[in-house]
Scaffold this motif. Structure first.
Motif, PDB file in Angstrom:
ATOM      1  N   GLY A   7       4.754   3.898   3.473  1.00 43.50           N
ATOM      2  CA  GLY A   7       3.617   3.060   3.126  1.00 43.50           C
ATOM      3  C   GLY A   7       3.494   1.850   4.032  1.00 43.50           C
ATOM      4  N   HIS A  50      15.515   6.749  -5.441  1.00 41.97           N
ATOM      5  CA  HIS A  50      14.141   6.320  -5.162  1.00 41.97           C
ATOM      6  C   HIS A  50      13.885   4.976  -5.850  1.00 41.97           C
ATOM      7  CE1 HIS A  50       9.913   8.164  -4.274  1.00 41.97           C
ATOM      8  NE2 HIS A  50      10.053   6.952  -3.800  1.00 41.97           N
ATOM      9  N   GLU A  89       0.858  -1.176   0.000  1.00 41.88           N
ATOM     10  CA  GLU A  89       0.000   0.000   0.000  1.00 41.88           C
ATOM     11  C   GLU A  89       0.901   1.235   0.000  1.00 41.88           C
ATOM     12  OE1 GLU A  89      -3.025  -0.262   3.092  1.00 41.88           O
ATOM     13  OE2 GLU A  89      -3.043   1.928   3.122  1.00 41.88           O
ATOM     14  N   LEU A  90       0.989   1.862  -1.147  1.00 41.93           N
ATOM     15  CA  LEU A  90       1.814   3.081  -1.313  1.00 41.93           C
ATOM     16  C   LEU A  90       3.221   2.897  -0.733  1.00 41.93           C
ATOM     17  CD1 LEU A  90      -0.792   5.890  -0.539  1.00 41.93           C
ATOM     18  CD2 LEU A  90       0.287   5.375  -2.737  1.00 41.93           C
ATOM     19  N   ASN A 106       7.064   2.966  -0.475  1.00 39.71           N
ATOM     20  CA  ASN A 106       8.177   3.739  -1.033  1.00 39.71           C
ATOM     21  C   ASN A 106       9.477   3.268  -0.422  1.00 39.71           C
ATOM     22  OD1 ASN A 106       7.524   6.190  -2.861  1.00 39.71           O
ATOM     23  ND2 ASN A 106       5.833   6.041  -1.390  1.00 39.71           N
ATOM     24  N   GLU A 141       8.354   2.105 -10.464  1.00 37.40           N
ATOM     25  CA  GLU A 141       6.894   2.164 -10.491  1.00 37.40           C
ATOM     26  C   GLU A 141       6.320   0.946 -11.193  1.00 37.40           C
ATOM     27  OE1 GLU A 141       5.081   6.432 -11.148  1.00 37.40           O
ATOM     28  OE2 GLU A 141       6.872   6.169 -12.363  1.00 37.40           O
ATOM     29  N   ARG A 167       8.410   3.511  -5.971  1.00 38.72           N
ATOM     30  CA  ARG A 167       7.571   4.719  -5.891  1.00 38.72           C
ATOM     31  C   ARG A 167       6.108   4.329  -5.776  1.00 38.72           C
ATOM     32  NH1 ARG A 167      10.418   9.211  -8.687  1.00 38.72           N
ATOM     33  NH2 ARG A 167      12.395   8.340  -9.397  1.00 38.72           N
ATOM     34  N   ASP A 168       5.503   4.611  -4.639  1.00 36.66           N
ATOM     35  CA  ASP A 168       4.061   4.432  -4.437  1.00 36.66           C
ATOM     36  C   ASP A 168       3.552   3.110  -4.997  1.00 36.66           C
ATOM     37  OD1 ASP A 168       3.979   6.822  -3.173  1.00 36.66           O
ATOM     38  OD2 ASP A 168       3.354   7.964  -4.947  1.00 36.66           O
ATOM     39  N   ASN A 227       1.513  -0.057  -5.229  1.00 37.42           N
ATOM     40  CA  ASN A 227       0.284  -0.687  -4.743  1.00 37.42           C
ATOM     41  C   ASN A 227       0.154  -2.027  -5.432  1.00 37.42           C
ATOM     42  OD1 ASN A 227      -1.078   1.183  -2.934  1.00 37.42           O
ATOM     43  ND2 ASN A 227      -1.129   2.537  -4.724  1.00 37.42           N
TER      44      ASN A 227
END
Lengths: 389, 246
Positions: B62, B21, B11-12, B14, B219, B24-25, B27
């Motif tokens: 997250g 990074h 869930e989101l 990171n 992502e 990234r987010d 889900n």
């Protein structure tokens, strides 16, 4: 072109057949390695020349003109031309057993045998089936037995001394304080106990030092750096004279225990650094694999990381063990007379034999050599065994 | 439609390596028995994603729940989750100082505290399953890459995991050994194991996966059934990637 006969020669060396003969290929390969190039030939000749100078005089000093009888008069006459091996005959009991009371020396001798058997058994068991609980019990049992035998302290069984033990032995079984223990048994006992105690401490120090927890990391690093920055002799000195000052008055552990503590804590720092080097050779992926099958931190270290780490650094660890064995000679500084110390004791105690220190040192050198050589062969054997696995 | 709670829930999520990074987010929900293939260019974060599932990598933002438990720093939670989640690595990571059999019995004996006999029996069952039982007493270095990877799969299966993670299991293998490992993985999938698999084996994805996930730059760009994914990819980056690997 050159290689073919060489291979043949070495093959013949490994597997001599009757047709080849054994010595012909050996001589051939010797000639090749000793006189193969002009430089080798010159080195060989120079070396041979030095040997021809040394060997005859060594033989004449050490054997032909040497005195083997415990006769100081004859030694005095042979002084400068022949060795005085008679010294060993005259003084071996002080050299080997130190200040231990003469009529009780069988106890020191028995202790030496017990220790050697224990160490030999442990070495074989440790290398074949691994160190098991039963072995640890055996260590504790034999060490307690040795303590009773050497010290003569019976504790709650004191009543047995005059009623059972002395009559059974046919001579008194006296109490011998630890500062009278000495010679070879002390050297072996100290080395063994210190090695057995220092190794686990070193493992913990190495784990702490490689741990990701800053507190353990810093503590271990500080400890190791401090200990490595101090000579063993001052550690022993402090253990012996400063330690009692720090403890509540009236309570001061036996000098032998203080010395064991000092050497153990000192050696642990060195072994820890060796083990750390080994741990660093184990790839992180091994730890990941271990934790991914659910092993916790201790299981991961004990079952996966340390066995691989130690395997790599066995020669280094054995180096440290040999160092500990020889470093026990420094405990003379706190008036405990192990092998080296009791030699000095034996020599200084008797002006008649004082001039023959060299022979005495050669004698204990050979004793040290036997032990160190055995340790080094043992380490090679283990390495070889692990390589095959 | 499966109405059960998902066994893995991102869930989101990171994740950063210092300033980089990595995730990234993210889900993602994985249902019990689902077989998911994750693909994408190198550095896209796909390995990091599955390494988060058994706590080999920490995440910074997250929530991540595995088998109903929130994955936290707590050592016990992490260890319990690892016990139910098997993992297979690119480089096999067998323990070189232990025999094949000992590699397999290590965790059952020390973690589950089962008797050596039971552990041995269990290990032999798994070794037979990956068709390598005759190598039980050899050491990992004596086996080929494909054999080592099958042993690694058997080692993970010895703990009876509910989820299996595969991190590029065939990338370090010679081409002729890829097949034997994929075959074992396919059988596992058919038996209903929940699988998360990072791989470039698109044939495997097409025949086995319920869902294919494409990742790029940390992502999840696109996810779909293999049929849709390979025939009509929606995003341009997916199309470019597929052009390169197919």
């Amino acid at each position: 072109m050159d290689k073919a006969p060489n291979i043949q020669a070495s093959k013949a060396l490994v597997n001599p057949t009757l047709a080849d003969g054994f010595f012909a290929p050996l001589v051939k390969s010797l000639i090749k390695s000793l006189f193969g190039s002009p430089f080798n030939a010159v080195c060989t000749l120079v070396f041979l020349w030095i040997l021809t100078l040394l060997i005859p005089s060594l033989v004449s000093w050490g054997y032909t003109n040497a005195v083997f009888a415990a006769d100081p008069q004859a030694c005095q006459e042979a002084r400068g031309v022949g060795a005085c091996w008679g010294l060993i005959r005259a003084k071996y009991s002080v050299i080997l057993w130190g200040r231990y009371p003469f009529e009780q020396q069988w106890r020191a001798q028995l202790t030496t045998v017990l220790l050697l058997v224990l160490i030999f058994r442990s070495s074989i068991i440790g290398a074949t089936t691994g160190i098991r609980k039963s072995l640890a019990f055996e260590w504790v049992g034999v060490l307690i037995l040795i303590f009773i035998l050497m010290s003569g302290q019976l504790g709650p069984l004191e009543f047995l001394r005059s009623s059972v033990i002395s009559p059974f032995l046919g001579k008194p079984f006296t109490v011998v304080p630890t500062d009278l223990w000495g010679g070879l048994p002390l050297t072996i006992l100290l080395s063994f106990v210190c090695i057995v105690l220092a190794t686990p401490i070193a493992l913990f120090l190495a784990l702490a030092r490689t741990s990701e927890m800053p507190l353990f990391n810093v503590l271990s690093k500080t400890y190791i750096e401090v200990v490595r920055g101090v000579p063993l002799i001052s550690v022993l000195f402090m253990a012996s004279y400063m330690f009692p000052l720090l403890l509540p008055s009236g309570y001061s552990p036996d000098v032998l225990i203080r010395v064991i503590l000092g050497i153990t804590l000192f050696a642990a720092a060195y072994i820890a650094e060796i083990v750390r080097a080994g741990i660093q050779t184990v790839p992180k992926s091994q730890t990941e694999a271990a934790v991914s099958i659910g092993l916790g931190y201790w299981h991961t270290q004990y079952l996966v990381v340390l066995p691989q780490a130690i395997k790599v650094v066995i020669p280094g660890i054995m180096n440290s063990f040999i160092s500990i064995f020889k470093d026990t000679s420094l405990i003379t500084i706190v008036s405990l007379y192990e092998l080296t110390g009791s030699l000095t004791l034996a020599m200084n105690g008797d002006a008649l034999w004082l001039p023959y220190k060299l022979e005495g040192y050669l004698f204990i050198t050979s004793v040290y050599f036997v032990f160190c050589f055995a340790m080094s062969r043992y380490s090679l054997w283990i390495e070889h065994k692990l390589k095959r696995a | 439609m499966n109405t059960q709670a998902p066994v893995i829930e991102f869930e989101l999520v990171n994740k950063w390596y210092k300033n980089y990074h990595v995730l990234r987010d993210v889900n993602l929900n994985v249902q019990k028995g689902e077989r998911i293939v994750i693909c994408g260019p190198s550095g896209s974060g796909k390995s990091s994603l599955i390494r988060c599932v058994n706590g080999l990598e920490p995440y910074q933002g997250g929530h991540l729940r595995v088998l109903g438990r929130e994955l936290t720093d707590d050592a016990r939670t992490v260890q319990a989750i690892r016990h139910s989640v098997g993992m297979v690595f690119q480089q096999f990571n067998l323990f070189p100082h232990l025999s094949v059999l000992e590699n397999l019995t290590l965790a059952p004996i020390w973690v589950e505290k089962v008797s050596p006999e039971v552990a041995r029996e269990r290990a032999m069952t798994q070794l037979e399953r990956v068709r390598i039982a005759e190598q039980a007493n050899k050491y990992p270095q004596q086996l080929s890459g494909g054999q080592q990877q099958r042993v690694a799969i058997a080692r993970a299966l010895c703990l009876k995991p509910q989820i299996m993670l595969f991190d590029e299991p065939t990338s370090a293998l010679d081409p002729e050994m890829v097949g034997e490992v994929l075959r074992v993985m396919t059988e596992l999938a058919k038996e209903g194991m929940t699988m998360l698999c990072v791989t470039h084996e698109m044939g495997f994805a097409q025949s086995v996966a319920d869902r294919v996930i494409f990742m790029d730059k940390g992502e999840i760009i696109e996810q779909n059934t293999p049929k849709e994914f390979f025939t009509s990819p929606q995003m341009q980056r997916t199309q470019e990637f597929l052009k390169q690997v197919l």
